[in-house]
Design a protein around this motif. Structure first.
Motif, PDB file in Angstrom:
ATOM      1  N   UNK A 109      47.955  25.635 -15.114  1.00 34.48           N
ATOM      2  CA  UNK A 109      49.799  26.480 -15.466  1.00 34.48           C
ATOM      3  C   UNK A 109      50.280  25.951 -16.156  1.00 34.48           C
ATOM      4  N   UNK A 110      50.380  26.398 -17.113  1.00 36.29           N
ATOM      5  CA  UNK A 110      50.835  26.024 -18.491  1.00 36.29           C
ATOM      6  C   UNK A 110      52.744  26.460 -18.578  1.00 36.29           C
ATOM      7  N   UNK A 111      53.533  25.486 -18.743  1.00 36.58           N
ATOM      8  CA  UNK A 111      54.914  25.586 -19.203  1.00 36.58           C
ATOM      9  C   UNK A 111      55.213  26.347 -20.444  1.00 36.58           C
ATOM     10  N   UNK A 112      56.158  27.445 -20.419  1.00 33.29           N
ATOM     11  CA  UNK A 112      56.873  27.779 -21.071  1.00 33.29           C
ATOM     12  C   UNK A 112      57.871  27.181 -21.586  1.00 33.29           C
ATOM     13  N   UNK A 113      58.261  26.908 -23.400  1.00 36.26           N
ATOM     14  CA  UNK A 113      59.332  26.581 -23.919  1.00 36.26           C
ATOM     15  C   UNK A 113      61.045  27.172 -23.103  1.00 36.26           C
ATOM     16  N   UNK A 114      61.611  27.097 -22.682  1.00 36.67           N
ATOM     17  CA  UNK A 114      62.643  28.046 -22.742  1.00 36.67           C
ATOM     18  C   UNK A 114      63.183  28.478 -24.759  1.00 36.67           C
ATOM     19  N   UNK A 115      63.170  29.696 -24.829  1.00 36.67           N
ATOM     20  CA  UNK A 115      63.890  29.811 -26.016  1.00 36.67           C
ATOM     21  C   UNK A 115      64.980  29.932 -26.215  1.00 36.67           C
ATOM     22  N   UNK A 116      66.292  29.516 -25.202  1.00 34.15           N
ATOM     23  CA  UNK A 116      67.397  29.123 -25.797  1.00 34.15           C
ATOM     24  C   UNK A 116      67.779  28.023 -25.889  1.00 34.15           C
ATOM     25  N   UNK A 117      66.771  27.243 -25.608  1.00 33.67           N
ATOM     26  CA  UNK A 117      66.817  26.279 -25.298  1.00 33.67           C
ATOM     27  C   UNK A 117      66.670  25.229 -26.874  1.00 33.67           C
ATOM     28  N   UNK A 118      67.959  24.789 -27.475  1.00 36.30           N
ATOM     29  CA  UNK A 118      67.423  23.924 -28.668  1.00 36.30           C
ATOM     30  C   UNK A 118      66.480  22.463 -28.829  1.00 36.30           C
ATOM     31  N   UNK A 119      65.958  22.955 -29.861  1.00 38.46           N
ATOM     32  CA  UNK A 119      65.197  21.515 -29.699  1.00 38.46           C
ATOM     33  C   UNK A 119      65.737  20.429 -30.662  1.00 38.46           C
ATOM     34  N   UNK A 120      65.682  19.133 -30.286  1.00 39.47           N
ATOM     35  CA  UNK A 120      66.417  17.915 -30.686  1.00 39.47           C
ATOM     36  C   UNK A 120      65.969  17.590 -31.902  1.00 39.47           C
ATOM     37  N   UNK A 121      67.210  17.838 -32.973  1.00 37.39           N
ATOM     38  CA  UNK A 121      66.729  17.373 -34.136  1.00 37.39           C
ATOM     39  C   UNK A 121      66.070  15.395 -34.251  1.00 37.39           C
ATOM     40  N   UNK A 122      65.202  15.724 -35.252  1.00 38.21           N
ATOM     41  CA  UNK A 122      64.470  14.748 -35.906  1.00 38.21           C
ATOM     42  C   UNK A 122      65.434  13.644 -37.078  1.00 38.21           C
ATOM     43  N   UNK A 123      65.204  12.707 -36.807  1.00 38.25           N
ATOM     44  CA  UNK A 123      66.082  11.366 -37.165  1.00 38.25           C
ATOM     45  C   UNK A 123      64.809  11.347 -38.321  1.00 38.25           C
ATOM     46  N   UNK A 124      64.717  11.057 -40.194  1.00 41.05           N
ATOM     47  CA  UNK A 124      64.237  10.357 -41.011  1.00 41.05           C
ATOM     48  C   UNK A 124      64.552   9.736 -41.082  1.00 41.05           C
ATOM     49  N   UNK A 125      63.512   8.563 -41.159  1.00 39.49           N
ATOM     50  CA  UNK A 125      64.363   7.359 -42.127  1.00 39.49           C
ATOM     51  C   UNK A 125      63.922   8.096 -44.030  1.00 39.49           C
ATOM     52  N   UNK A 126      63.761   6.932 -44.590  1.00 35.64           N
ATOM     53  CA  UNK A 126      63.407   7.150 -45.835  1.00 35.64           C
ATOM     54  C   UNK A 126      62.626   7.256 -46.461  1.00 35.64           C
ATOM     55  N   UNK A 127      61.355   6.415 -45.954  1.00 36.24           N
ATOM     56  CA  UNK A 127      59.744   6.958 -46.406  1.00 36.24           C
ATOM     57  C   UNK A 127      59.592   7.749 -45.697  1.00 36.24           C
ATOM     58  N   UNK A 128      59.916   8.756 -44.690  1.00 34.25           N
ATOM     59  CA  UNK A 128      59.596   9.840 -44.543  1.00 34.25           C
ATOM     60  C   UNK A 128      60.774  10.720 -45.517  1.00 34.25           C
ATOM     61  N   UNK A 129      61.562  10.756 -45.970  1.00 35.85           N
ATOM     62  CA  UNK A 129      62.532  11.255 -46.540  1.00 35.85           C
ATOM     63  C   UNK A 129      61.898  12.026 -48.376  1.00 35.85           C
ATOM     64  N   UNK A 130      61.296  10.457 -48.722  1.00 37.61           N
ATOM     65  CA  UNK A 130      60.110  10.703 -49.632  1.00 37.61           C
ATOM     66  C   UNK A 130      59.130  11.059 -49.645  1.00 37.61           C
TER      67      UNK A 130
END
Length: 74
Positions: free
Chosen positions: A1-22
């Motif tokens: 059985x698949x679980x569904x994400x709760x649409x009211x739960x915000x997704x976690x913030x991703x932090x990008x390092x400089x090479x990813x930003x570039x």
């Protein structure tokens, strides 16, 4: 059985390092830091992780990209 994400739960913030930003914005490191040196800064400010490490929240980079697109790249 698949679980569904709760649409009211915000997704976690991703932090990008400089090479990813570039890679994401297709600008050089020197261009990014030059834009940060302007008054007011023309690029989102990084968050300091430690004495020598910084990162950018992915949401701030996404917002910057959307604003640039809305301005027609100006």
């Amino acid at each position: 059985m698949e679980t569904q994400a709760n649409p009211t739960t915000p997704s976690p913030e991703t932090l990008l390092r400089l090479p990813q930003v570039v890679a994401r914005v297709n600008l050089s490191k020197s261009s990014i830091y030059e834009m940060l040196g302007r008054n007011p800064p023309a690029f989102p400010r990084p968050i300091k992780l430690s004495r020598r490490a910084v990162c950018w929240p992915s949401s701030s980079i996404d917002t910057w990209i959307a604003e640039r697109m809305a301005q027609g790249g100006r």
